[in-house]
Write a protein that holds these residues in place. Sequence first.
Motif, mmCIF file in Angstrom:
data_model
loop_
_atom_site.group_PDB
_atom_site.id
_atom_site.type_symbol
_atom_site.label_atom_id
_atom_site.label_comp_id
_atom_site.label_asym_id
_atom_site.label_seq_id
_atom_site.Cartn_x
_atom_site.Cartn_y
_atom_site.Cartn_z
ATOM 1 N N GLN A 480 15.641 79.129 -1.241
ATOM 2 C CA GLN A 480 15.435 78.281 -2.419
ATOM 3 C C GLN A 480 16.673 77.444 -2.720
ATOM 4 O OE1 GLN A 480 12.981 77.450 -4.314
ATOM 5 N NE2 GLN A 480 11.351 78.894 -3.764
ATOM 6 N N LEU A 481 17.850 78.016 -2.534
ATOM 7 C CA LEU A 481 19.068 77.250 -2.789
ATOM 8 C C LEU A 481 19.271 76.165 -1.738
ATOM 9 C CD1 LEU A 481 21.426 80.111 -3.996
ATOM 10 C CD2 LEU A 481 20.608 78.166 -5.351
ATOM 11 N N LEU A 482 18.872 76.419 -0.495
ATOM 12 C CA LEU A 482 18.916 75.356 0.510
ATOM 13 C C LEU A 482 17.955 74.232 0.139
ATOM 14 C CD1 LEU A 482 19.094 77.373 3.864
ATOM 15 C CD2 LEU A 482 20.838 75.846 2.937
ATOM 16 N N ALA A 483 16.741 74.589 -0.303
ATOM 17 C CA ALA A 483 15.775 73.569 -0.730
ATOM 18 C C ALA A 483 16.300 72.795 -1.931
ATOM 19 C CB ALA A 483 14.433 74.223 -1.050
ATOM 20 N N SER A 484 16.944 73.492 -2.852
ATOM 21 C CA SER A 484 17.495 72.815 -4.031
ATOM 22 C C SER A 484 18.559 71.804 -3.663
ATOM 23 C CB SER A 484 18.093 73.851 -4.999
ATOM 24 O OG SER A 484 17.080 74.620 -5.593
ATOM 25 N N ASN A 485 19.183 72.008 -2.504
ATOM 26 C CA ASN A 485 20.202 71.077 -2.040
ATOM 27 C C ASN A 485 19.644 70.010 -1.108
ATOM 28 O OD1 ASN A 485 23.028 71.787 -3.020
ATOM 29 N ND2 ASN A 485 22.238 73.803 -2.462
ATOM 30 N N GLY A 486 18.302 69.855 -1.091
ATOM 31 C CA GLY A 486 17.699 68.729 -0.395
ATOM 32 C C GLY A 486 17.236 68.989 1.016
ATOM 33 N N PHE A 487 17.263 70.255 1.471
ATOM 34 C CA PHE A 487 16.806 70.577 2.821
ATOM 35 C C PHE A 487 15.345 71.039 2.797
ATOM 36 C CE2 PHE A 487 21.406 71.417 2.981
ATOM 37 C CZ PHE A 487 21.772 70.715 4.120
ATOM 38 N N VAL A 488 14.597 70.645 3.809
ATOM 39 C CA VAL A 488 13.332 71.316 4.105
ATOM 40 C C VAL A 488 13.683 72.541 4.942
ATOM 41 C CG1 VAL A 488 11.186 71.197 5.434
ATOM 42 C CG2 VAL A 488 11.871 69.279 3.980
ATOM 43 N N VAL A 489 13.108 73.690 4.603
ATOM 44 C CA VAL A 489 13.421 74.937 5.308
ATOM 45 C C VAL A 489 12.170 75.433 6.019
ATOM 46 C CG1 VAL A 489 14.311 77.290 5.101
ATOM 47 C CG2 VAL A 489 15.129 75.509 3.527
ATOM 48 N N LEU A 490 12.294 75.682 7.315
ATOM 49 C CA LEU A 490 11.225 76.302 8.090
ATOM 50 C C LEU A 490 11.628 77.735 8.390
ATOM 51 C CD1 LEU A 490 8.672 76.413 9.917
ATOM 52 C CD2 LEU A 490 10.125 75.548 11.780
ATOM 53 N N TYR A 491 10.778 78.687 8.006
ATOM 54 C CA TYR A 491 11.003 80.076 8.407
ATOM 55 C C TYR A 491 9.711 80.629 8.973
ATOM 56 C CZ TYR A 491 9.268 81.264 3.628
ATOM 57 O OH TYR A 491 8.544 81.384 2.467
ATOM 58 N N ALA A 492 9.831 81.517 9.965
ATOM 59 C CA ALA A 492 8.660 81.839 10.781
ATOM 60 C C ALA A 492 8.723 83.259 11.299
ATOM 61 C CB ALA A 492 8.576 80.851 11.949
ATOM 62 N N ASN A 493 7.616 83.681 11.909
ATOM 63 C CA ASN A 493 7.507 84.987 12.546
ATOM 64 C C ASN A 493 7.212 84.805 14.032
ATOM 65 O OD1 ASN A 493 7.965 86.452 10.196
ATOM 66 N ND2 ASN A 493 5.796 86.511 9.653
ATOM 67 N N PRO A 494 8.255 84.594 14.843
ATOM 68 C CA PRO A 494 8.044 84.434 16.285
ATOM 69 C C PRO A 494 7.647 85.765 16.921
ATOM 70 C CG PRO A 494 10.374 84.605 15.809
ATOM 71 C CD PRO A 494 9.668 84.537 14.477
ATOM 72 N N HIS A 510 12.340 94.953 25.692
ATOM 73 C CA HIS A 510 13.287 94.783 26.794
ATOM 74 C C HIS A 510 13.375 93.314 27.218
ATOM 75 C CE1 HIS A 510 12.931 99.272 28.180
ATOM 76 N NE2 HIS A 510 13.445 99.140 26.966
ATOM 77 N N ALA A 511 13.102 92.397 26.286
ATOM 78 C CA ALA A 511 13.117 90.959 26.616
ATOM 79 C C ALA A 511 13.547 90.140 25.407
ATOM 80 C CB ALA A 511 11.741 90.514 27.092
ATOM 81 N N TYR A 512 14.569 90.637 24.709
ATOM 82 C CA TYR A 512 15.039 89.960 23.498
ATOM 83 C C TYR A 512 16.542 89.755 23.587
ATOM 84 C CZ TYR A 512 16.561 89.556 18.616
ATOM 85 O OH TYR A 512 17.156 89.155 17.454
ATOM 86 N N PRO A 513 17.034 88.523 23.327
ATOM 87 C CA PRO A 513 16.273 87.299 23.070
ATOM 88 C C PRO A 513 15.683 86.744 24.365
ATOM 89 C CG PRO A 513 18.604 86.817 23.142
ATOM 90 C CD PRO A 513 18.488 88.306 23.281
ATOM 91 N N GLY A 514 14.651 85.913 24.178
ATOM 92 C CA GLY A 514 13.979 85.361 25.349
ATOM 93 C C GLY A 514 12.998 84.284 24.964
ATOM 94 N N ASP A 515 11.712 84.587 25.124
ATOM 95 C CA ASP A 515 10.690 83.575 24.886
ATOM 96 C C ASP A 515 10.503 83.241 23.410
ATOM 97 O OD1 ASP A 515 10.222 83.357 27.581
ATOM 98 O OD2 ASP A 515 8.573 84.819 27.573
ATOM 99 N N ASP A 516 11.138 84.000 22.520
ATOM 100 C CA ASP A 516 11.091 83.635 21.106
ATOM 101 C C ASP A 516 11.680 82.245 20.888
ATOM 102 O OD1 ASP A 516 13.369 85.022 21.987
ATOM 103 O OD2 ASP A 516 13.030 86.657 20.577
ATOM 104 N N PHE A 517 12.541 81.796 21.794
ATOM 105 C CA PHE A 517 13.059 80.422 21.720
ATOM 106 C C PHE A 517 11.912 79.415 21.678
ATOM 107 C CE2 PHE A 517 13.737 76.526 24.136
ATOM 108 C CZ PHE A 517 14.720 75.907 23.373
#
Length: 688
Positions: A480-494, A510-517
């Motif tokens: 919320q504070l990032l949004a208040s400073n003018g940013f659009v914020v994307l957060y997700a569940n990869p 046994h494959a982290y980090p990896g295809d979550d990119f």
Amino acid sequence: MRHPALFCMLLLLAAPPLAAQSDRLTEMDVFELEYASDPRISPDGDWVVYVRQFADVMTDMNYSNLWLVRADGSGHRPLTTGRFADNSPRWSPDGSRIAYMSNRDGMPQIYMHWVQSGQTAAITNLTDPATSLSWSPDGSRLAFYKLVPEAPLTVGELPAPPAGAQWAAPAKYTDKLVFRFDGIGDMPAGYWHLFTVPAEGGTPRQLTSGERSYSTGFFSAAGDGPAWTPSSDAVLLSANLRDDWELDLLDSEIYEVSVDDGSVRTLTDRRGPDASPTASPDGRRIAYLGYDDRYQGYQLTRLYVMDRDGSGSRVVSASLDRSVYQIKWAPGGEGIYGLYDDEGNTKLALFNLDGTHTVLAENGGSGFMAYGGFGVSYTVAADGTFAYTVSLPDRPGDVVVGLAGNEPTLVTGVNDDLFAGKTLGAVEEIWWESSKDGRRVQGWIMKPPDFDPEHRYPLVLEIHGGPFANYGDRFDVEKQLLASNGFVVLYANPRGSTSYGEEFGNLIHHAYPGDDFHDLDSGVDAVIDQGFIDEDNLFVTGGSGGGVLTAWMIGNTDRFKAAVSFYPVINWYSFSLTADMSPVAVKYWFPGLPWDNVEHYEERSLLSVVKNVKTPTLIMTGEEDWRTPMSESEQYYKALKLLGVDAVLVRVPGEAHGIWGRPSHGMAKITTVKGWFDKYSTRRRPVS
């Protein structure tokens, strides 16, 4: 030379104007936010006592008091006041008293409040930490866990200093695998055992003993504490009493402890966690949680029921591809209440013994983060009325009261006064297909207040930790504070996120980090496709597992202008030998010990892609973070500097994992992110 007036006009045209700062959430509002948690409904369903958490601007500390409210929302008033940690309120079975814990006398003690007279008194004089309070059904006693200290280990005998000499602090010895834990520091010598104390006060009585802990102690999650049998003659608990318990931390069993003589009876015996036992109202059955351990990164926690003697165990939640937690028997024994997360939404359900279930309430949560399960809790009265904590993007944490078949009623609004003069960032759900394999991925877009789709906004990709966790459309002060400073914020569940079933969670086994990119990168593309993002101003950040993926993202793409990685793991080899949770990491996140699987550890190390990094990067970690130790951040910082990448290392004194121990440090996370991203932004936003 540019014309000053023309230059100012160009600035105003470059981005949407910001509202007056006082109309938006500001960093100082961290001290105004409050959170309702741990609601306890009275046995008759008329009242709710809950914990109200707050921060104090003068001491820069977090505190909590207890408040009372009627089930219809009237009569809202404080039960305790002051800058203390008052918590764990528990109604007596007859509703005449409320027991709770408080540190108002220094070491936390058990207090008793008499509802009719309004009197309050401490009923213990403990000298060691205690946790997890619960009443006996007959109202005569309270059970709890307490640390039983032992003399610290020493090797050899140091001569005594002469009278008046001032020698240095002695050396610290340990023979424990886990000798330091995040949020605690050096683990005290001793073991956690079960105690009871008379409800009218007196000397606590120790029921268990030996060189094994009968509780997770400092690590106990919020809950009801030791589970009494209906006859008040025994207590059910979960413990790991294995000889090699340090090497297999999750392999707990369920035990019954006799209140009369302290004898212990084992009720389960399988490889894997068996936890959260609770006896049915008639005392004939026990519900509990667990799974047969396959040493996978993510395994569903199932709801089980067995007979009182430990026989006849069967799965009740088999038809639900979600983990169940926080279970309680229905007052009549017809089913079992429990929580589960589904696509980023925490739900309260009644599980019938035939395997079906009914959802009673949604949007569970309470606190300053959008994580599933964070701060959520509930209780149920004798008539089935329940109290439940909810969180939405504009509601950090409040209490609702409900009954099966009816819409729950909101009975608190602890931030209504603050938010009356604020415009928060609106949140909308978004789904997209991963470029890796077309899997659908869920996320949320938080937009700045007074959002205008005709403008182009800078985008921040904010990645959750865990990695086996989930985000949802819950309140999150940092976003919320990032949004208040003018940013659009994307957060997700990869992939790897919970609340989508075991198969989705184990895509990163046994494959982290990896295809979550690919999941996250495709999410950035999906938001850009909506037409209101400035593609020249993309940023990425995240903490813990999100810090890992932040470093992974910038090791695989140059699309981000700048990055902030909070308390990441960088070198899995060193992490497995320094972190507090290393016994779990090497057994579940990797196929074995690092020296036996060197290539496996190195391929997933963030140092394996650091040579690709061109993105200016800031790393910020608490100096007392033992979950992802400071040495991890230092390795990454030094690697970036040696490669000539613009980098800054930020060390936060006294902070553990998460950097929210002191409110001002939490604020500093946001101001640091904003300052770093503004430094590298090609877009100038007007200042109010």
